[in-house]
Design a protein around this motif. Structure first.
Motif, mmCIF file in Angstrom:
data_model
loop_
_atom_site.group_PDB
_atom_site.id
_atom_site.type_symbol
_atom_site.label_atom_id
_atom_site.label_comp_id
_atom_site.label_asym_id
_atom_site.label_seq_id
_atom_site.Cartn_x
_atom_site.Cartn_y
_atom_site.Cartn_z
ATOM 1 N N ILE A 171 0.832 -1.207 0.000
ATOM 2 C CA ILE A 171 0.000 0.000 0.000
ATOM 3 C C ILE A 171 0.866 1.257 0.000
ATOM 4 C CG2 ILE A 171 -1.641 1.369 1.356
ATOM 5 C CD1 ILE A 171 -2.762 -1.244 2.443
ATOM 6 N N GLU A 172 0.388 2.254 -0.779
ATOM 7 C CA GLU A 172 0.958 3.593 -0.757
ATOM 8 C C GLU A 172 -0.184 4.581 -0.926
ATOM 9 O OE1 GLU A 172 3.644 4.044 -4.041
ATOM 10 O OE2 GLU A 172 2.109 3.554 -5.509
ATOM 11 N N CYS A 173 0.054 5.832 -0.572
ATOM 12 C CA CYS A 173 -0.987 6.827 -0.759
ATOM 13 C C CYS A 173 -0.379 8.198 -0.997
ATOM 14 C CB CYS A 173 -1.956 6.853 0.423
ATOM 15 S SG CYS A 173 -1.292 7.489 1.957
ATOM 16 N N ALA A 174 -1.221 9.088 -1.498
ATOM 17 C CA ALA A 174 -0.811 10.466 -1.746
ATOM 18 C C ALA A 174 -1.940 11.405 -1.348
ATOM 19 C CB ALA A 174 -0.459 10.674 -3.213
ATOM 20 N N VAL A 175 -1.541 12.591 -0.910
ATOM 21 C CA VAL A 175 -2.460 13.681 -0.615
ATOM 22 C C VAL A 175 -1.869 14.916 -1.287
ATOM 23 C CG1 VAL A 175 -3.359 15.180 1.214
ATOM 24 C CG2 VAL A 175 -3.216 12.712 1.586
ATOM 25 N N HIS A 213 2.004 14.992 -0.865
ATOM 26 C CA HIS A 213 2.513 14.362 0.358
ATOM 27 C C HIS A 213 2.297 12.856 0.186
ATOM 28 C CE1 HIS A 213 2.451 18.285 2.471
ATOM 29 N NE2 HIS A 213 1.441 18.510 1.646
ATOM 30 N N TYR A 214 3.394 12.104 0.153
ATOM 31 C CA TYR A 214 3.324 10.670 -0.092
ATOM 32 C C TYR A 214 3.598 9.875 1.180
ATOM 33 C CZ TYR A 214 3.989 12.034 -4.994
ATOM 34 O OH TYR A 214 3.870 12.597 -6.227
ATOM 35 N N LEU A 215 2.984 8.714 1.252
ATOM 36 C CA LEU A 215 3.335 7.695 2.242
ATOM 37 C C LEU A 215 3.527 6.393 1.474
ATOM 38 C CD1 LEU A 215 0.922 8.223 5.293
ATOM 39 C CD2 LEU A 215 3.345 8.801 5.134
ATOM 40 N N HIS A 216 4.671 5.757 1.685
ATOM 41 C CA HIS A 216 4.974 4.490 1.023
ATOM 42 C C HIS A 216 5.113 3.406 2.082
ATOM 43 C CE1 HIS A 216 5.751 6.737 -2.640
ATOM 44 N NE2 HIS A 216 6.482 7.568 -1.926
ATOM 45 N N ASP A 217 5.117 2.172 1.649
ATOM 46 C CA ASP A 217 5.360 1.035 2.541
ATOM 47 C C ASP A 217 4.413 1.022 3.736
ATOM 48 O OD1 ASP A 217 7.507 0.262 0.896
ATOM 49 O OD2 ASP A 217 8.855 1.634 1.955
ATOM 50 N N LEU A 218 3.130 1.125 3.461
ATOM 51 C CA LEU A 218 2.115 1.115 4.521
ATOM 52 C C LEU A 218 1.617 -0.287 4.841
ATOM 53 C CD1 LEU A 218 0.098 4.263 3.432
ATOM 54 C CD2 LEU A 218 1.679 4.056 5.360
ATOM 55 N N GLY A 219 2.401 -1.273 4.479
ATOM 56 C CA GLY A 219 2.015 -2.652 4.730
ATOM 57 C C GLY A 219 1.286 -3.222 3.532
ATOM 58 N N THR A 220 0.637 -4.350 3.771
ATOM 59 C CA THR A 220 -0.087 -5.040 2.715
ATOM 60 C C THR A 220 -1.583 -4.943 2.982
ATOM 61 O OG1 THR A 220 1.736 -6.575 2.422
ATOM 62 C CG2 THR A 220 -0.383 -7.272 1.560
ATOM 63 N N GLY A 221 -2.348 -4.743 1.938
ATOM 64 C CA GLY A 221 -3.800 -4.671 2.084
ATOM 65 C C GLY A 221 -4.461 -4.557 0.735
ATOM 66 N N THR A 222 -5.734 -4.215 0.762
ATOM 67 C CA THR A 222 -6.529 -4.097 -0.452
ATOM 68 C C THR A 222 -6.574 -2.642 -0.921
ATOM 69 O OG1 THR A 222 -8.595 -3.646 0.687
ATOM 70 C CG2 THR A 222 -8.016 -5.981 0.350
#
Length: 129
Positions: free
Chosen positions: A22-26, A33-42
């Motif tokens: 999982i990764e996300c952006a805002v 603003h990015y977050l990477h390596d948020l674990g595994t998920g859907t």
């Protein structure tokens, strides 16, 4: 209470593959603003984590009146209370979102199309096709 101008924050999350990493952006005021390596998920986990990250970015910037814009119908409807969470993990994300949202004067969350989502565009740029 009088409201000032609402700050818009675009959010998007993704995982590769689905389920996967999982990764996300805002995007707030044109800055990603990015977050990477948020674990595994859907993909649903990723979208919820992106919405939560949007609240965190807003709080870090002292925003009080915010509008979150995302392309996940699931997250938008669950956050607005018009759809219920059908799994414990999604309910946990919704509860965390609600807990953080209490700290703002006003939080709105709205659906926008994928092509309008600046956070989705920012995430896509990280992954050349």
């Amino acid at each position: 209470m009088t409201y000032g101008r609402s700050i818009k924050l675009f959010f998007d999350g993704g995982c590769r593959p689905n389920p996967g990493a999982i990764e996300c952006a805002v995007v707030r005021k044109g800055i990603a603003h990015y977050l990477h390596d948020l674990g595994t998920g859907t993909n649903s986990d990723a979208e919820w984590l992106a919405a939560i990250h949007a609240l965190e970015v807003a709080a870090q910037n002292g925003d009080r009146d915010i509008t979150l814009l995302g392309d996940s119908t699931l997250v938008v409807t669950q956050a607005n209370g018009s759809a219920r969470c059908r799994s414990e993990p999604l309910e946990a994300h919704r509860a965390r979102f609600a807990e953080i949202a209490v700290g703002f004067d006003r939080v709105r969350i709205r659906y926008i199309g994928r092509t309008q989502n600046l956070a989705g565009i920012a995430l896509a740029k990280l992954h050349a096709r």
